[in-house]
Enzyme design. Structure first.
Site, mmCIF file in Angstrom:
data_model
loop_
_atom_site.group_PDB
_atom_site.id
_atom_site.type_symbol
_atom_site.label_atom_id
_atom_site.label_comp_id
_atom_site.label_asym_id
_atom_site.label_seq_id
_atom_site.Cartn_x
_atom_site.Cartn_y
_atom_site.Cartn_z
ATOM 1 N N LEU A 361 0.828 -1.209 0.000
ATOM 2 C CA LEU A 361 0.000 0.000 0.000
ATOM 3 C C LEU A 361 0.855 1.249 0.000
ATOM 4 O O LEU A 361 0.451 2.298 -0.483
ATOM 5 C CB LEU A 361 -0.887 0.025 1.249
ATOM 6 C CG LEU A 361 -2.049 -0.958 1.305
ATOM 7 C CD1 LEU A 361 -2.703 -0.911 2.668
ATOM 8 C CD2 LEU A 361 -3.066 -0.624 0.216
ATOM 9 N N GLY A 362 2.002 1.152 0.614
ATOM 10 C CA GLY A 362 2.837 2.347 0.683
ATOM 11 C C GLY A 362 4.093 2.053 1.457
ATOM 12 O O GLY A 362 4.293 0.950 1.965
ATOM 13 N N GLN A 363 4.924 3.050 1.497
ATOM 14 C CA GLN A 363 6.210 2.880 2.125
ATOM 15 C C GLN A 363 6.508 4.115 2.945
ATOM 16 O O GLN A 363 6.423 5.232 2.446
ATOM 17 C CB GLN A 363 7.276 2.698 1.046
ATOM 18 C CG GLN A 363 8.636 2.404 1.580
ATOM 19 C CD GLN A 363 9.389 1.441 0.667
ATOM 20 O OE1 GLN A 363 8.996 1.222 -0.474
ATOM 21 N NE2 GLN A 363 10.444 0.876 1.176
ATOM 22 N N GLY A 365 9.004 5.932 6.266
ATOM 23 C CA GLY A 365 10.406 6.018 6.647
ATOM 24 C C GLY A 365 10.900 4.765 7.348
ATOM 25 O O GLY A 365 12.065 4.436 7.311
ATOM 26 N N LYS A 384 1.903 -3.084 8.804
ATOM 27 C CA LYS A 384 3.158 -2.354 8.617
ATOM 28 C C LYS A 384 4.318 -3.211 9.092
ATOM 29 O O LYS A 384 4.361 -3.627 10.247
ATOM 30 C CB LYS A 384 3.116 -1.061 9.418
ATOM 31 C CG LYS A 384 4.395 -0.254 9.308
ATOM 32 C CD LYS A 384 4.183 1.137 9.833
ATOM 33 C CE LYS A 384 5.460 1.943 9.734
ATOM 34 N NZ LYS A 384 5.278 3.300 10.220
ATOM 35 N N ASP A 481 5.516 14.380 10.713
ATOM 36 C CA ASP A 481 5.641 13.999 9.307
ATOM 37 C C ASP A 481 4.298 14.165 8.616
ATOM 38 O O ASP A 481 3.829 13.286 7.907
ATOM 39 C CB ASP A 481 6.137 12.555 9.210
ATOM 40 C CG ASP A 481 6.660 12.219 7.819
ATOM 41 O OD1 ASP A 481 6.966 13.166 7.057
ATOM 42 O OD2 ASP A 481 6.756 11.026 7.492
#
Ligand SMILES: *[C@@H]1O[C@H](CO)[C@@H](O)[C@H](O)[C@H]1NC(C)=O
Ligand SMILES: *[C@@H]1O[C@H](CO)[C@@H](O)[C@H](O)[C@H]1NC(C)=O
Ligand SMILES: *[C@@H]1O[C@H](CO)[C@@H](O)[C@H](O)[C@H]1NC(C)=O
Ligand SMILES: *[C@@H]1O[C@H](CO)[C@@H](O)[C@H](O)[C@H]1NC(C)=O
Ligand SMILES: *[C@@H]1O[C@H](CO)[C@@H](O)[C@H](O)[C@H]1NC(C)=O
Ligand SMILES: *[C@@H]1O[C@H](CO)[C@@H](O)[C@H](O)[C@H]1NC(C)=O
Length: 679
Positions: A361-363, A365, A384, A481
């Protein structure tokens, strides 16, 4: 796009830095003899990682524009700027009074200097070796971005430059020469170019390919140059140099210095462009980590590199000991209050199809997020998986878990559970069917546009979550962030703040950007003061929130790609529209005028207020929540974006020793300094 030669990665992430440093420190193999980098062209979406623009300098049109490059809203006269490579280099070894070795370096670059509208050009461009990433105030006109009326000629400048001068001052031979400048714009040596058939800034386009070679052993500097019709050089380096100078660089520059370009315009203006740039620097043996201290001031990757370097050994060793003392992380986890459920690794592996790329789904840090289905309960989840080396990961994992397990808010992504097995650390979140906000605002025309009511609701949701973190939760939490890719949307387009990988409870020790990771976040979302303090604050979170508001309303990323009428940052463009009394022109065109005018105005003004260069001037979350509910007026936004000045009142330098801390207008990152006159 820049490419660093070993051992500097062009785009240093903390992970790669750490690994690199560890490899470097623990492997005696592969001695590295030259450091350096290559930029075949310049790309704003990647090269700000390694290049720091100072003043109005930007990367635009595949080139470094050392002074502004756009006609229109941007003032072209009386400007000065610099762009430096963020990583400093050690240029000599031994005690300052008697250096034992001076590094050699070679650089080559292609430049283009053009007068504006066939007018008289002015003033010039220079390759520089500078002690810090500052730009002296008042360095426009004849000062070429090198010095100013106060500092010119002072040995404390520690500045070396090769100038390409297009305007004759009293001390210049002509308006078309190169020169060697030592701490002063009054060159130690000049070479008129007419003798060689070169015109630096003619009315037609010409490129110059320049080579500067410095031999530290022979104390000799040589400059070669050739004219080219195209920006891609075709001609070989000429056999003989156009300028030769004897120079013991260690007598001039700081042991750790920065390479880059400076330029200025005066009453006459010109475009000062660098189109490509190569650099190699002889590597001197690593001594005391003097560079580490300087690195802090430079910018993000440099700070990250420096800190990783300083911290890697110490922290690594410390963590090893700590881990040996308490190898059982599970004990700690199970003691956490309100601990969410523990998942079996086997189940999560199955749920995500063995962490299949297709389910990514995403990346972030700290790890990769996968989509998964828990078959037993036919429930969709987001998993995650932490990616860092084990010891470091446990800390991140614990930090995230400790915080998130205690946070409960309808605009935060809920945590379902966790897993620590087979050396893997995993967190399981509720699945957000609509994905992240950036997927909706930056989508192509074929995807459905995000309608206005959703946009307003999303901003209000993020504000509410931020208010909870900053002011309502018993322990103050910073998100650190905040950006569109970290804001998730549930099925009803409610914003859910996710990725607390970088969140840390504020407990004095841990509110600093200057941790092992260096400064996290992304340029455009990072408040200007963070470049100096390295510290996250509630005010810096608000700055990120301001960037998000503008993105959501304008449908544009916070910084270039599409150019905003010559402005590099979305906020600068919106600010200029505000000044011109037509702020609504900033609203995303894809809405086709289908939006609530008063709400749009409110959001845009709030976005600008949150983007205020001075941290103390940004609104706080309680006020933001009231403004969004319409119960309080938007704060008055000045017509011109104030200049960012460092050090700013109330945010003093941590080091205590304030030598060399000069007020600096960092307007390149945060908008032209509009206090100068307007054409
Ligand atoms: C610079 O180039 C010269 C050849 O022109 C070469 O001999 C020298 O080793 C180079 N120095 C560095 C530091 O790359
Ligand atoms: C930089 O180096 C590359 C590879 O050697 C070369 O192709 C390119 O022309 C160089 N660029 C400049 C500006 O000298
Ligand atoms: C460029 O053209 C302008 C007018 O067209 C002229 O005044 C100026 O001298 C020219 N500059 C050069 C360097 O030829
Ligand atoms: C020149 O720069 C220094 C610091 O860089 C600053 O203190 C000084 O005020 C500047 N002088 C002028 C005339 O702008
Ligand atoms: C040349 O450089 C030296 C420093 O090495 C400096 O002291 C001197 O004033 C300079 N000369 C001129 C003419 O600028
Ligand atoms: C540039 O600055 C000088 C000195 O401060 C001033 O006299 C001149 O009018 C300025 N020129 C422009 C075009 O702003």
């Amino acid at each position: 796009m820049g490419r660093a030669l070993a051992p500097l990665p062009a785009n240093p992430t903390s992970l790669s830095l750490l690994l690199l440093l560890l490899l470097h420190l623990f492997s005696p193999l592969q001695p590295v003899e030259a450091l350096g980098f290559q930029f075949g062209t310049f790309n704003p979406s990647t090269d700000y990682d390694t290049l720091a623009p100072i003043g109005p300098a930007v990367i635009n049109k595949n080139a470094l524009q050392v002074t502004p490059d756009s006609i229109g809203n941007v003032i072209l006269t009386n400007q000065s700027g610099r762009i430096l490579y963020k990583q400093g280099f050690k240029l000599w070894d031994g005690p300052p009074e008697a250096p034992t070795k001076v590094a050699s370096f070679n650089t080559s670059f292609v430049i283009n200097i053009s007068p504006i509208k066939n007018g008289t050009p002015g003033e010039g461009l220079a390759f520089i070796v500078a002690p810090d990433p500052n730009l002296p105030a008042g360095s426009f006109g004849g000062y070429l971005g090198l010095t100013n009326a106060t500092t010119d000629g002072h040995a404390s400048n520690h500045l070396l430059a090769v100038e390409f001068d297009t305007f004759k001052q009293d001390y210049d031979p002509d308006a078309n020469h190169i020169g060697l400048d030592i701490n002063s714009v009054e060159s130690n040596q000049t070479v008129p170019l007419a003798d060689h058939g070169f015109d630096l800034a003619p009315n037609h386009t010409v490129f110059f390919h320049v080579w500067i070679e410095y031999d530290g052993g022979r104390e000799l500097l040589e400059v070669y140059m050739i004219d080219e019709d195209e920006s891609t050089p075709t001609k070989p380096k000429p056999a003989s140099p156009i300028m030769t100078a004897n120079l013991d660089m260690s007598k001039v520059v700081n042991q750790n210095s920065y390479f880059g370009f400076a330029a200025s315009t005066g009453d006459n203006a010109e475009l000062n462009c660098v189109l490509s740039w190569n650099m190699t620097v002889e590597e001197l043996p690593k001594g005391t980590p003097a560079g580490l201290v300087i690195g802090l001031a430079v910018g993000i990757p440099a700070a990250a590199l420096a800190l990783a370097g300083a911290a890697a050994l110490g922290v690594w060793a410390w963590r090893r000991r700590a881990a040996a003392r308490d190898p059982n992380i599970l004990g700690t986890l199970k003691c956490l209050p309100g601990m969410p459920r523990e998942f079996k690794f086997r189940d999560l592996k199955r749920a995500t199809g063995n962490f299949d790329e297709g389910n990514k789904l995403g990346q972030g840090g700290f790890g990769v997020v996968y989509k998964g289905v828990l078959t037993a309960e036919s429930r969709r989840v987001a998993v995650k998986k932490f990616s860092r080396d084990e010891l470091k990961s446990k800390d991140d994992f614990l930090a995230e878990l400790t915080i998130i397990s205690r946070l409960r808010h309808r605009h935060l992504v809920p945590l379902l559970g966790w897993c620590h097995q087979n050396g893997m650390l995993l967190l399981v979140y509720e699945y957000m069917p609509k994905g992240s906000l950036d997927g909706h605002i930056f989508c192509g025309p074929e995807r459905q546009r995000l309608e206005w009511s959703h946009r307003y609701k999303i901003v209000a949701g993020v504000a509410s979550a931020l208010h909870y973190l900053h002011d309502e939760f018993d322990q103050k939490v910073l998100h650190r962030d905040l950006k569109a890719s970290n804001i998730m949307l549930d099925s009803n387009f409610n914003a859910r703040l996710g990725d607390f990988g970088l969140a840390r409870a504020i407990d004095d020790e841990k509110n600093s950007y200057a941790e092992l990771e260096g400064v996290p976040g992304t340029i455009g979302y990072i408040a200007p003061e963070c470049f100096h303090t390295g510290k996250a604050t509630r005010e810096s979170d608000i700055f990120g929130f301001g960037a998000v508001i503008l993105e959501v309303v304008c449908g544009q990323r916070p910084w270039t790609r599409a150019e905003f009428d010559g402005f590099q940052f979305l906020a600068d463009w919106v600010w200029s529209l505000h000044r011109d009394g037509r702020i609504l022109a900033a609203v995303d065109g894809r809405l086709g005028g289908d939006y609530a005018v008063e709400e749009a105005r409110r959001l845009l003004l709030l976005g600008l207020a949150c983007s205020h260069p001075i941290a103390a001037e940004r609104p706080k979350t309680p006020a933001i929540v009231q403004i969004l509910s319409g119960s309080v007026e938007v704060p008055r936004v000045p017509p011109f974006r104030p200049a960012f000045v460092w050090p700013s009142a109330g945010l003093l330098n941590e080091e205590g020793d304030t030598t060399d801390v000069t007020p600096m207008t960092s307007s390149s990152l945060f908008g032209p300094d509009w206090t100068s006159d307007i054409r």
